[in-house]
Write a protein that holds these residues in place. Structure first.
Motif, PDB file in Angstrom:
ATOM      1  N   TYR A  89      -3.539  58.759  19.138  1.00  0.00           N
ATOM      2  CA  TYR A  89      -5.178  58.875  18.614  1.00  0.00           C
ATOM      3  C   TYR A  89      -5.147  58.719  17.165  1.00  0.00           C
ATOM      4  N   HIS A  90      -6.047  57.972  16.548  1.00  0.00           N
ATOM      5  CA  HIS A  90      -5.885  57.332  15.602  1.00  0.00           C
ATOM      6  C   HIS A  90      -6.567  58.125  14.198  1.00  0.00           C
ATOM      7  N   ALA A  91      -7.026  59.333  14.642  1.00  0.00           N
ATOM      8  CA  ALA A  91      -7.020  60.427  13.511  1.00  0.00           C
ATOM      9  C   ALA A  91      -5.909  61.341  13.650  1.00  0.00           C
ATOM     10  N   PRO A  92      -5.761  62.117  12.256  1.00  0.00           N
ATOM     11  CA  PRO A  92      -4.776  63.104  12.268  1.00  0.00           C
ATOM     12  C   PRO A  92      -5.249  64.615  12.880  1.00  0.00           C
ATOM     13  N   SER A  93      -4.214  65.344  13.376  1.00  0.00           N
ATOM     14  CA  SER A  93      -4.812  66.604  13.817  1.00  0.00           C
ATOM     15  C   SER A  93      -3.942  67.763  13.252  1.00  0.00           C
ATOM     16  N   CYS A  94      -4.481  68.487  12.592  1.00  0.00           N
ATOM     17  CA  CYS A  94      -3.719  69.999  11.996  1.00  0.00           C
ATOM     18  C   CYS A  94      -3.249  70.578  13.150  1.00  0.00           C
ATOM     19  N   ALA A  99     -12.210  72.202  14.605  1.00  0.00           N
ATOM     20  CA  ALA A  99     -12.744  70.739  15.370  1.00  0.00           C
ATOM     21  C   ALA A  99     -11.276  70.386  16.147  1.00  0.00           C
ATOM     22  N   CYS A 100     -10.066  70.796  15.612  1.00  0.00           N
ATOM     23  CA  CYS A 100      -9.041  70.263  16.287  1.00  0.00           C
ATOM     24  C   CYS A 100      -8.940  71.100  17.770  1.00  0.00           C
ATOM     25  N   SER A 101      -9.271  72.570  17.674  1.00  0.00           N
ATOM     26  CA  SER A 101      -9.210  73.016  18.647  1.00  0.00           C
ATOM     27  C   SER A 101     -10.030  72.719  19.840  1.00  0.00           C
ATOM     28  N   GLU A 104     -11.296  67.553  18.867  1.00  0.00           N
ATOM     29  CA  GLU A 104     -12.202  66.709  18.144  1.00  0.00           C
ATOM     30  C   GLU A 104     -11.419  66.298  16.763  1.00  0.00           C
ATOM     31  N   PHE A 105     -10.330  65.637  16.830  1.00  0.00           N
ATOM     32  CA  PHE A 105      -9.253  65.418  15.963  1.00  0.00           C
ATOM     33  C   PHE A 105      -9.845  64.560  14.814  1.00  0.00           C
ATOM     34  N   PHE A 106     -10.811  63.685  14.782  1.00  0.00           N
ATOM     35  CA  PHE A 106     -11.513  63.080  13.878  1.00  0.00           C
ATOM     36  C   PHE A 106     -12.142  63.975  12.975  1.00  0.00           C
ATOM     37  N   GLU A 295      -9.382  64.864  22.781  1.00  0.00           N
ATOM     38  CA  GLU A 295      -8.209  64.908  23.440  1.00  0.00           C
ATOM     39  C   GLU A 295      -8.397  65.121  25.087  1.00  0.00           C
ATOM     40  N   PRO A 296      -9.297  66.342  25.235  1.00  0.00           N
ATOM     41  CA  PRO A 296      -9.371  66.310  26.832  1.00  0.00           C
ATOM     42  C   PRO A 296     -10.149  65.050  27.187  1.00  0.00           C
ATOM     43  N   GLN A 297     -10.759  64.446  26.713  1.00  0.00           N
ATOM     44  CA  GLN A 297     -11.625  63.228  27.373  1.00  0.00           C
ATOM     45  C   GLN A 297     -10.310  62.167  27.441  1.00  0.00           C
ATOM     46  N   TYR A 298      -9.533  62.138  26.483  1.00  0.00           N
ATOM     47  CA  TYR A 298      -8.297  61.273  26.753  1.00  0.00           C
ATOM     48  C   TYR A 298      -7.612  61.507  28.056  1.00  0.00           C
TER      49      TYR A 298
END
Ligand SMILES: [Zn+2]
Ligand SMILES: [Zn+2]
Length: 345
Positions: A89-94, A99-101, A104-106, A295-298
C-alpha cells in the motif's frame, strides 16, 4: 547488508534517469521489499514534465505500485517474513489514528501528508528495492502474480473502491469515462461484477483494448455527442458511471448520460478540472468522489480477483527492465498503452 541499488528518477521536462542509491537497511518495523513488478500510474505523468528546477529540489525515486518479495526485515517485524510475496500500500500507516483504524492509510494524521511513496519525501518503487513499514505490506495469494499485486497497489484498488461506491448490479449499464489504467481496471472488474460496460475515450487504441478486456461497447466522445451515443445504447442512460479522466467536459457529460436515479463516482483529477460546474437539477442522482482505497477493500479485492478470475496482468501491454526507464515513461506518455510496468526476473 550495505550496498547499492538502482532507482529511476525524473530530472525535468520528461527526462528520466536511472541512478545508483544506497540500498536501505530495515530497522525496527521496517521491511525491505525486492521489486518484481512496479507499475506506472497516470498520476506519475502529472509530474513527469515538471521543469528541472522542480526536480532539483530532491532526487526521489518514482513509483508507487510495488509488487515484490520481502528481502529483509527489521528486528521488530512480526507481520511478514523474508520471502513473502506482497503488494505494498503506497501511503504510510501509523496503524492507530482514526483514519488508519478505518483502513484509510492515505489519510493518516500521525505521519501526515507528503510521506507517500514517490512523494518528495519518500523513495518509491521504481527501484530494485523499496523500504516500507510492515503495516503496509499485504501478502498476496499464490493465484495472483507480482504484476497483479503491483496493479492492485494503486490503479486496481482505486477502480475497485469506485465500483463499490457505484454499487454495480448485474445487468446494469456501467459507463467508464476515461480508459487509462484506472478506467481499464474498472472495465475489467465491472464486467466481472455483471455490468454491461460502456467505455469512453477519445483514443482509438484504448477503446479497442477495452473491448478486448470486458467492455461491451466503446464510445469516442470526439466523434459526436457523448450523451447521445450512450443513450443510443442504453435508452435512458447508464445506471452507474465512473469518471476517471478528470476532463471538464467528460465530468459534465457523464451526468447527462445517466438517468435521474443514477450513481456517479468521480475518480479522475487533473489541472483542467477546476471549472467543473454541475446543474442544480440533478434529480435523485448520487454523486460521490472516490480517492484510493482502504485496507478492508484491499482484502475484498484480492478475494474477488481470485474467485472471479480477474487478472490485472492481462491489462499489461508494456514490460520494461528498469534500465529502460526513459523508454517506459515515454511509451506511457503516448497514452496508447494498457498498463506499463517495470519487471525484474
Ligand atoms: Zn497511482
Ligand atoms: Zn495513522
Amino acid at each position: 547488508m550495505a550496498g547499492t541499488m538502482r532507482g529511476a528518477i525524473f530530472v525535468g521536462n520528461g527526462k528520466v534517469e536511472v541512478r545508483e542509491f544506497p540500498k536501505p537497511e530495515p530497522k525496527g518495523t521496517e521491511v525491505l521489499v525486492q521489486m518484481k513488478a512496479s507499475g506506472l500510474c497516470g498520476s506519475d505523468m502529472h509530474s513527469y514534465r515538471n521543469p528541472p528546477e522542480y526536480w532539483a529540489q530532491a532526487s526521489i525515486i518514482r513509483g508507487h505500485e510495488p509488487g515484490g518479495a520481502v528481502a529483509e526485515v527489521g528486528d521488530a517485524v512480526t507481520m511478514v517474513k523474508v520471502g513473502d510475496r506482497v503488494s505494498v500500500y503506497h501511503a504510510p500507516s501509523c496503524g492507530y489514528c482514526e483514519a488508519c483504524s478505518r483502513g484509510e492509510f492515505f489519510r493518516c494524521t500521525t505521519i501526515g501528508p507528503g510521506f507517500r511513496l514517490a512523494s518528495m519525501k519518500v523513495h518509491g518503487s521504481d527501484a530494485d528495492y523499496v523500504l516500507v513499514d510492515q503495516n503496509v505490506c499485504f501478502r498476496i495469494p499464490d493465484e495472483l502474480s507480482f504484476e497483479d499485486a503491483s496493479t492492485i497497489a494503486c490503479a486496481g484498488g482505486t477502480a475497485f473502491q469506485a465500483l463499490l461506491k457505484a454499487d454495480v448490479h448485474a445487468g446494469e449499464y456501467l459507463l467508464v469515462s476515461g480508459l487509462g489504467p484506472v478506467g481499464l481496471c474498472a472495465v475489467q472488474l465491472g464486467k466481472a461484477m455483471g455490468g454491461k460496460v460502456i467505455g469512453v475515450d477519445p483514443i482509438a487504441f484504448r477503446r479497442e483494448f477495452s473491448l478486448q478486456h470486458g467492455a461491451d461497447y466503446a464510445i469516442d466522445p470526439s466523434a459526436g455527442n457523448m450523451v447521445e451515443q450512450v443513450k443510443a445504447i442504453t435508452g435512458e442512460g447508464a445506471e452507474k458511471a465512473i469518471e476517471t479522466s478528470g476532463n471538464d467536459r467528460a465530468r459534465v457529460d457523464i451526468v447527462w448520460a445517466t438517468p435521474y436515479h443514477a450513481r456517479i463516482v468521480y475518480v479522475g483529477y487533473g489541472g483542467e478540472a477546476k471549472n467543473f460546474m454541475l446543474s442544480p437539477n440533478l434529480g435523485d442522482r448520487w454523486i460521490v468522489g472516490s480517492n484510493m482505497f482502504t485496507e478492508p477493500q484491499y482484502h475484498e479485492l484480492v478475494r474477488f480477483m481470485v474467485r472471479q478470475g480477474v487478472r490485472f496482468s492481462e491489462l499489461v501491454t508494456h514490460r520494461f527492465p528498469l534500465e529502460q526507464a526513459q523508454q517506459a515513461f515515454d511509451a506511457f506518455a503516448t497514452r496508447e498503452t494498457g498498463k506499463v510496468l517495470f519487471v525484474w526476473e
